[in-house]
Design a protein around this motif. Sequence first.
Motif, mmCIF file in Angstrom:
data_model
loop_
_atom_site.group_PDB
_atom_site.id
_atom_site.type_symbol
_atom_site.label_atom_id
_atom_site.label_comp_id
_atom_site.label_asym_id
_atom_site.label_seq_id
_atom_site.Cartn_x
_atom_site.Cartn_y
_atom_site.Cartn_z
ATOM 1 N N LYS A 167 -1.991 -2.881 -9.810
ATOM 2 C CA LYS A 167 -1.520 -2.996 -8.458
ATOM 3 C C LYS A 167 -2.671 -3.024 -7.341
ATOM 4 O O LYS A 167 -2.760 -3.865 -6.607
ATOM 5 C CB LYS A 167 -0.616 -1.915 -8.180
ATOM 6 C CG LYS A 167 0.151 -2.066 -6.696
ATOM 7 C CD LYS A 167 1.635 -1.515 -6.602
ATOM 8 C CE LYS A 167 2.400 -2.228 -5.871
ATOM 9 N NZ LYS A 167 2.726 -3.598 -6.497
ATOM 10 N N ARG A 168 -3.827 -2.088 -7.692
ATOM 11 C CA ARG A 168 -4.906 -2.123 -6.784
ATOM 12 C C ARG A 168 -5.592 -3.140 -6.718
ATOM 13 O O ARG A 168 -5.761 -3.872 -5.836
ATOM 14 C CB ARG A 168 -5.660 -0.881 -7.230
ATOM 15 C CG ARG A 168 -6.976 -0.637 -6.658
ATOM 16 C CD ARG A 168 -8.116 -1.152 -7.577
ATOM 17 N NE ARG A 168 -9.316 -1.438 -6.841
ATOM 18 C CZ ARG A 168 -10.603 -0.908 -7.107
ATOM 19 N NH1 ARG A 168 -10.545 0.151 -8.042
ATOM 20 N NH2 ARG A 168 -11.407 -1.089 -6.380
ATOM 21 N N TYR A 169 -5.803 -4.044 -7.950
ATOM 22 C CA TYR A 169 -6.430 -5.203 -7.965
ATOM 23 C C TYR A 169 -5.770 -6.407 -7.309
ATOM 24 O O TYR A 169 -6.306 -7.132 -6.923
ATOM 25 C CB TYR A 169 -6.843 -5.584 -9.307
ATOM 26 C CG TYR A 169 -7.998 -4.609 -10.136
ATOM 27 C CD1 TYR A 169 -9.277 -4.436 -9.343
ATOM 28 C CD2 TYR A 169 -7.845 -3.859 -11.211
ATOM 29 C CE1 TYR A 169 -10.198 -3.850 -9.982
ATOM 30 C CE2 TYR A 169 -8.712 -3.286 -11.622
ATOM 31 C CZ TYR A 169 -9.995 -2.937 -10.943
ATOM 32 O OH TYR A 169 -11.215 -2.248 -11.614
ATOM 33 N N LEU A 207 1.968 1.546 -3.420
ATOM 34 C CA LEU A 207 0.914 2.149 -4.328
ATOM 35 C C LEU A 207 0.882 3.735 -3.999
ATOM 36 O O LEU A 207 0.473 4.625 -4.999
ATOM 37 C CB LEU A 207 -0.448 1.409 -3.961
ATOM 38 C CG LEU A 207 -1.734 1.789 -4.821
ATOM 39 C CD1 LEU A 207 -1.505 1.748 -6.408
ATOM 40 C CD2 LEU A 207 -2.838 1.039 -4.389
ATOM 41 N N ASN A 253 -3.687 0.771 -11.815
ATOM 42 C CA ASN A 253 -4.883 0.039 -11.506
ATOM 43 C C ASN A 253 -4.422 -1.673 -11.251
ATOM 44 O O ASN A 253 -5.317 -2.258 -10.442
ATOM 45 C CB ASN A 253 -5.670 0.008 -13.029
ATOM 46 C CG ASN A 253 -6.283 1.385 -12.904
ATOM 47 O OD1 ASN A 253 -6.125 2.260 -12.140
ATOM 48 N ND2 ASN A 253 -6.563 1.711 -14.577
ATOM 49 N N VAL A 280 -7.296 1.126 -1.012
ATOM 50 C CA VAL A 280 -6.577 1.213 -2.066
ATOM 51 C C VAL A 280 -7.635 1.595 -3.276
ATOM 52 O O VAL A 280 -7.036 1.995 -4.315
ATOM 53 C CB VAL A 280 -6.378 -0.400 -2.309
ATOM 54 C CG1 VAL A 280 -5.118 -1.026 -1.300
ATOM 55 C CG2 VAL A 280 -7.463 -1.404 -2.416
ATOM 56 N N ASN A 281 -8.842 1.403 -2.926
ATOM 57 C CA ASN A 281 -9.787 2.126 -3.971
ATOM 58 C C ASN A 281 -9.654 3.665 -3.897
ATOM 59 O O ASN A 281 -9.554 4.301 -5.151
ATOM 60 C CB ASN A 281 -11.234 1.624 -3.489
ATOM 61 C CG ASN A 281 -12.260 2.354 -4.455
ATOM 62 O OD1 ASN A 281 -12.204 2.101 -5.550
ATOM 63 N ND2 ASN A 281 -13.252 3.234 -3.730
ATOM 64 N N GLU A 292 -6.203 -5.928 -3.619
ATOM 65 C CA GLU A 292 -7.629 -6.115 -3.224
ATOM 66 C C GLU A 292 -7.761 -7.612 -3.322
ATOM 67 O O GLU A 292 -8.424 -8.248 -2.275
ATOM 68 C CB GLU A 292 -8.775 -5.609 -4.293
ATOM 69 C CG GLU A 292 -10.256 -5.707 -3.912
ATOM 70 C CD GLU A 292 -11.034 -4.824 -5.027
ATOM 71 O OE1 GLU A 292 -10.580 -3.860 -5.623
ATOM 72 O OE2 GLU A 292 -12.075 -5.309 -5.131
ATOM 73 N N GLU A 319 -6.464 4.538 -5.982
ATOM 74 C CA GLU A 319 -6.680 4.093 -7.379
ATOM 75 C C GLU A 319 -7.359 5.093 -8.170
ATOM 76 O O GLU A 319 -7.129 5.860 -9.018
ATOM 77 C CB GLU A 319 -7.271 3.011 -7.764
ATOM 78 C CG GLU A 319 -7.497 2.303 -9.148
ATOM 79 C CD GLU A 319 -8.461 2.572 -9.840
ATOM 80 O OE1 GLU A 319 -8.513 3.091 -11.018
ATOM 81 O OE2 GLU A 319 -9.702 2.785 -9.215
ATOM 82 N N ILE A 341 0.733 -1.283 -0.052
ATOM 83 C CA ILE A 341 0.055 0.057 0.055
ATOM 84 C C ILE A 341 0.733 1.187 0.116
ATOM 85 O O ILE A 341 0.288 2.431 -0.710
ATOM 86 C CB ILE A 341 -0.960 0.041 1.317
ATOM 87 C CG1 ILE A 341 -1.979 -1.061 0.949
ATOM 88 C CG2 ILE A 341 -1.777 1.309 1.325
ATOM 89 C CD1 ILE A 341 -3.043 -1.120 2.213
#
Lengths: 228, 265
Positions: A56-58, A20, A54, A88-89, A61, A92, A17
């Motif tokens: 990395k976010r998925y 990110l 995007n 994380v959302n 998640e 993004e 995180i």
Amino acid sequence: MPRETLDTKLSQIKDEIYLLGSMVEQSVLDSVDTLRTRDMKEAKRVYDEDNIINEKRYALENAIIILLATQQPFARDLRLLSAMLLVVNELERMADYAKGIAKINFKIGDSNIAIPVRDFQKMAEQGVSMLHRGLSAFIEQNPNQAAAIPQEDTIVDDLYNKIYRATIEQAIANPEIIDQANNILWIAHNLERFADRVTNICERTIFITTGELMEMGSSDDENGIEFE
Amino acid sequence: MVITSLEEKKPNKSKIIARNFDLFYGDFQALKDINVTMPQNSITAIIGPSGCGKSTFLRSINRMNELIPSVKTSGEILMDGEDIYTQDVVELRKTVGMVFQRPNPFPKSIFDNVAYGPRAHGLKNKNILEELVEKSLTDAALWDEVKDDLHKSGLALSGGQQQRLCIARALAVEPQVILMDEPASALDPIATLKIEELIQNLKKEYTIVIVTHNMQQAARASDYTMVFNMYPDRSGYIVEYGETSQIFTNPREKTTEDYISGRFG
């Protein structure tokens, strides 16, 4: 401690995180810098690299959902993991603002509208500074640090209002630039929303540490610049 | 603005109240100063580490501990406002049914297992008995599976069915409270979920108290959770008691937090 597996995985997710977050910070600073340099190649890079964020976010998640399913956490662990899903959302979506700015840069093209670069830089730097500290407070679960950050949003809001007024005045004086003025307002809007989302992250830090879901800061409502 | 819940809960009237309740096995104090109120038509889970007095407290609610000669108690446990320790114990156990960890049907037919309690309490009318057996098996979510085999031995059923048979047997004496001591720990996951769903339906008519070692089960199946721990002298006490939703998302006590997060000790 009998939860070594959970603790190790949590610590890996925290590191990711952070990573990110720094990618998001860099992308918004770069996007605003392309407004200064008007380097379209660089703007294209910022635009394209949103995909990496995007992905990395998925991936994050997915890792969080797997941990929820396999470790079945309760109490603070549960609050932390559910807050991480939201954070994380948020990150993004913050990167999408940078992508949006890069896109507007293409749209401005070779028009001769004056871009208030210095004010945009100030907004971006303030937003990034808030994000940096907000994310540290989140990862370190420091509610005091988190509680202080949303107040700084007024700095960004003031800059937004300044740009907004100046741009509207220009558009009134010279109606031909109205489309380009609109582009300038969109950039300001994106940077303003970027900082707003830091508040959401700070709210989650409070939630993890106290269990309370609360809304922090209401400067948007007072200034009447929130139409979403 | 602080947001807490989607639904507003009105607590039901109190069914069982423990006040300053202590229990001793000889010189050893097993329960220390238990104070708790359990609402009617609710499911209360009791969780906590091994040996902290969960089952001892459960058995105090129908005075089963009295079967052990050295047991002494002080303080009180009230049911509907009356001290259960001054009531007739046979009447009390009719009001407070119990289901154990391992299914323990009698070596009799399914029908006779369920009819056993009512018969022991003097019910002889065949029609009423048949109705009662059907209602009890229906409430225990077993009727459809056994209605054509009521004469078959209870021991011929699967483990999950045997446990539901024991629940039906407990329901047949028309209790108000059902105590369950790890009722699903000997069952497979599907049979476990069936029992948990069954418990949810039973609370419409009964007040249920359930001891479980399975934290997920307490979280899934109960309305209220009581967390037990023990002092260094090994006597058990209540660390925290509250709505299950609160206990498992935001416990007040660090001991609870450590226990339910698996970071105990």
